[in-house]
Scaffold this motif. Structure first.
Motif, PDB file in Angstrom:
ATOM      1  N   TRP A  12      -5.509 -10.128  10.968  1.00  0.00           N
ATOM      2  CA  TRP A  12      -5.613 -10.351  12.407  1.00  0.00           C
ATOM      3  C   TRP A  12      -6.611 -11.470  12.703  1.00  0.00           C
ATOM      4  O   TRP A  12      -6.374 -12.327  13.552  1.00  0.00           O
ATOM      5  N   GLN A  64       0.810  -1.223   0.000  1.00  0.00           N
ATOM      6  CA  GLN A  64       0.000   0.000   0.000  1.00  0.00           C
ATOM      7  C   GLN A  64       0.848   1.279   0.000  1.00  0.00           C
ATOM      8  O   GLN A  64       0.364   2.338  -0.351  1.00  0.00           O
ATOM      9  N   LEU A  80      -6.225   4.061   2.689  1.00  0.00           N
ATOM     10  CA  LEU A  80      -6.088   3.845   4.131  1.00  0.00           C
ATOM     11  C   LEU A  80      -7.106   2.827   4.641  1.00  0.00           C
ATOM     12  O   LEU A  80      -6.780   1.964   5.464  1.00  0.00           O
ATOM     13  N   LEU A  81      -8.343   2.920   4.155  1.00  0.00           N
ATOM     14  CA  LEU A  81      -9.362   1.953   4.554  1.00  0.00           C
ATOM     15  C   LEU A  81      -9.033   0.552   4.047  1.00  0.00           C
ATOM     16  O   LEU A  81      -9.273  -0.445   4.740  1.00  0.00           O
ATOM     17  N   ARG A  82      -8.478   0.469   2.829  1.00  0.00           N
ATOM     18  CA  ARG A  82      -8.074  -0.830   2.286  1.00  0.00           C
ATOM     19  C   ARG A  82      -6.970  -1.441   3.150  1.00  0.00           C
ATOM     20  O   ARG A  82      -6.985  -2.642   3.434  1.00  0.00           O
ATOM     21  N   LEU A  83      -6.033  -0.620   3.588  1.00  0.00           N
ATOM     22  CA  LEU A  83      -4.980  -1.106   4.476  1.00  0.00           C
ATOM     23  C   LEU A  83      -5.560  -1.581   5.810  1.00  0.00           C
ATOM     24  O   LEU A  83      -5.192  -2.630   6.315  1.00  0.00           O
ATOM     25  N   ALA A  84      -6.494  -0.803   6.364  1.00  0.00           N
ATOM     26  CA  ALA A  84      -7.115  -1.183   7.630  1.00  0.00           C
ATOM     27  C   ALA A  84      -7.897  -2.492   7.490  1.00  0.00           C
ATOM     28  O   ALA A  84      -7.854  -3.351   8.384  1.00  0.00           O
ATOM     29  N   MET A  85      -8.593  -2.653   6.376  1.00  0.00           N
ATOM     30  CA  MET A  85      -9.326  -3.904   6.153  1.00  0.00           C
ATOM     31  C   MET A  85      -8.372  -5.085   6.021  1.00  0.00           C
ATOM     32  O   MET A  85      -8.645  -6.175   6.533  1.00  0.00           O
ATOM     33  N   SER A  86      -7.262  -4.884   5.342  1.00  0.00           N
ATOM     34  CA  SER A  86      -6.279  -5.959   5.199  1.00  0.00           C
ATOM     35  C   SER A  86      -5.699  -6.358   6.545  1.00  0.00           C
ATOM     36  O   SER A  86      -5.526  -7.546   6.833  1.00  0.00           O
ATOM     37  N   VAL A  87      -5.410  -5.371   7.368  1.00  0.00           N
ATOM     38  CA  VAL A  87      -4.879  -5.658   8.703  1.00  0.00           C
ATOM     39  C   VAL A  87      -5.922  -6.405   9.536  1.00  0.00           C
ATOM     40  O   VAL A  87      -5.611  -7.378  10.219  1.00  0.00           O
ATOM     41  N   GLY A  88      -7.172  -5.958   9.456  1.00  0.00           N
ATOM     42  CA  GLY A  88      -8.239  -6.634  10.196  1.00  0.00           C
ATOM     43  C   GLY A  88      -8.422  -8.079   9.757  1.00  0.00           C
ATOM     44  O   GLY A  88      -8.584  -8.981  10.585  1.00  0.00           O
TER      45      GLY A  88
END
Length: 116
Positions: free
Chosen positions: A65, A15, A54-62
């Protein structure tokens, strides 16, 4: 946890170019572009692209996890993964709309400066 950190850094690496390009674009538009018609549209479009990234990165991290903390396999998470996929597609559409807004704003700005 070590596997999660490695995956997190990999996702960030994927990203990072888009994030850096959006931040650089916003900075250039904000600081150097004259206040002509279309500038606000270009800023909004670039902001949408940055927000989607940023939202795509947050979704990937979620999602990563969830995978790393899963106990007993992934079969119970297929519905959740489908939602993550649908969210990723919607963010792609949002990013595309931001790109259209950016180009539309640039075109309006070029027309305004060409007219004098």
């Amino acid at each position: 946890m070590d596997g999660f950190l490695t995956q997190l850094l990999t996702m960030l690496g994927y990203q990072l170019p888009e994030l850096l390009a959006c931040v650089a674009g916003l900075t250039m538009l904000w600081m150097w572009a004259p206040a002509v018609p279309g500038r606000a549209l270009a800023l909004a479009g670039t902001g949408m692209i940055l927000g989607a990234a940023l939202l795509r990165l947050a979704m990937s991290v979620g999602q990563a996890w969830m995978i790393h903390t899963a106990e007993g396999g992934y079969s119970g998470m297929t519905g959740t993964f489908a939602l993550f996929s649908a969210g990723g597609m919607l963010l792609g559409v949002l990013s595309s709309a931001g790109l259209v807004m950016l180009v539309w704003g640039a075109c309006k700005a070029m027309q305004a400066t060409a007219r004098g």
